[in-house]
Design an enzyme around this catalytic site. Structure first.
Site, PDB file in Angstrom:
ATOM      1  N   HIS A   1       0.838  -1.195   0.000  1.00 42.42           N
ATOM      2  CA  HIS A   1       0.000   0.000   0.000  1.00 42.42           C
ATOM      3  C   HIS A   1       0.871   1.242   0.000  1.00 42.42           C
ATOM      4  O   HIS A   1       1.789   1.375   0.818  1.00 42.42           O
ATOM      5  CB  HIS A   1      -0.940   0.026   1.200  1.00 42.42           C
ATOM      6  CG  HIS A   1      -1.871   1.207   1.196  1.00 42.42           C
ATOM      7  ND1 HIS A   1      -2.868   1.351   0.268  1.00 42.42           N
ATOM      8  CD2 HIS A   1      -1.919   2.320   1.972  1.00 42.42           C
ATOM      9  CE1 HIS A   1      -3.510   2.490   0.473  1.00 42.42           C
ATOM     10  NE2 HIS A   1      -2.949   3.098   1.512  1.00 42.42           N
ATOM     11  N   SER A   2       0.601   2.173  -0.923  1.00 35.13           N
ATOM     12  CA  SER A   2       1.307   3.438  -1.038  1.00 35.13           C
ATOM     13  C   SER A   2       2.801   3.187  -1.261  1.00 35.13           C
ATOM     14  O   SER A   2       3.168   2.541  -2.238  1.00 35.13           O
ATOM     15  CB  SER A   2       1.027   4.293   0.208  1.00 35.13           C
ATOM     16  OG  SER A   2       1.381   5.638   0.006  1.00 35.13           O
ATOM     17  N   LEU A   3       3.671   3.672  -0.391  1.00 32.09           N
ATOM     18  CA  LEU A   3       5.096   3.354  -0.506  1.00 32.09           C
ATOM     19  C   LEU A   3       5.303   1.855  -0.686  1.00 32.09           C
ATOM     20  O   LEU A   3       6.145   1.406  -1.470  1.00 32.09           O
ATOM     21  CB  LEU A   3       5.840   3.833   0.748  1.00 32.09           C
ATOM     22  CG  LEU A   3       7.250   3.274   0.972  1.00 32.09           C
ATOM     23  CD1 LEU A   3       8.224   3.865  -0.031  1.00 32.09           C
ATOM     24  CD2 LEU A   3       7.718   3.538   2.398  1.00 32.09           C
TER      25      LEU A   3
END
Length: 255
Positions: A95-97
């Site tokens: 998720h994200s990074l």
């Protein structure tokens, strides 16, 4: 599989250990996030899937360690940890990074002949898309970004002591994400499923679709109602996608 290292257990959290799992899901957190963010995923997929949530250096029980602010170094270290785990068909969820990190880990796994089954990239624009972001340069900018995204870490903003403790990891994570670069022609072979929120300020629909450029396998885009942390707000829907992937729709706890 190479021999396990004594330090590998620092990276790996199995909240619901599976005795005889058929597959493994490796979960990679967002900037400032920790392995515990994926506790609902472990609950939902237990006991059929070995859910391995990754704990980056510099947070919670690893707070005394130096955070890693270079995504390539983080991917190299994590690749080594995963190659020392017992062999199982492996899926990546970031998720994200964590989505960008998952892509880099997938590249390394494929390079040594152990390709993942699929990459789930959540809440992150495609690796080759670039925005000029400099939040990592000051504590004030980081705090403003956390407020803007309204993530679980935003509760830290009301506690000065907790915020000071979390800041080194947040700063390293934001630097790793914001200094990362990837050419448009860099691909993996494994299929990619992108999960995105329809009002995520960090990822437009076009930026999410651009993940299709980075795989020679199949590509799937799932759009959910919500912002950057739709993965929490739409937990049941996200879990259903994962259960379909693993063929466990009728098993496990509800998220």
């Amino acid at each position: 599989m190479s021999q396990p290292s004594p330090g590998d257990e620092l990276w790996c959290r199995r909240f619901h250990p599976a005795k005889n799992p058929a597959a493994r899901l490796v979960c990679l957190p967002h900037a400032g996030g920790s392995a515990s963010y994926f506790l609902p995923v472990a609950s939902a997929l237990s006991p059929d899937v070995d859910v391995l949530a990754i704990q980056y250096p510099g947070r919670q029980d690893r707070r005394s360690e130096q955070p890693i602010d270079d995504l390539a170094i983080l991917a190299d270290q994590l690749h080594g940890v995963l190659r020392r785990q017992p062999e199982l068909p492996l899926t990546l969820l970031g998720h994200s990074l964590g989505a960008t990190l998952a892509f880099e880990v997938a590249r390394r796994l494929e390079a040594d002949g152990h390709p993942p089954v699929r990459l789930f990239a959540s809440g992150r624009r495609a690796p080759s898309t670039h925005r000029d972001e400099i939040a990592h340069r000051t504590d004030e900018a980081i705090m403003a970004e956390v407020r803007r995204l309204s993530g679980t870490a935003s509760a830290l903003l009301a506690d000065d002591e907790m915020m000071r403790a979390a800041m080194p990891a947040l700063r390293a994570d934001y630097k790793a994400a914001e200094t990362y670069r990837c050419a448009p022609d860099v691909t993996v072979m494994c299929p990619i499923t992108v999960l995105t929120g329809d009002s995520d300020p960090k990822t437009t629909l076009d930026e999410a679709k651009a993940w299709s450029l980075h795989t020679t396998g199949s590509f799937d885009l799932r759009v959910f109602a919500g912002g950057h942390f739709f993965i929490s707000d739409r937990s049941k829907e996200v879990m259903q996608v994962l259960k379909q992937h693993f063929g466990t729709e009728g098993a496990g706890a509800t998220a």
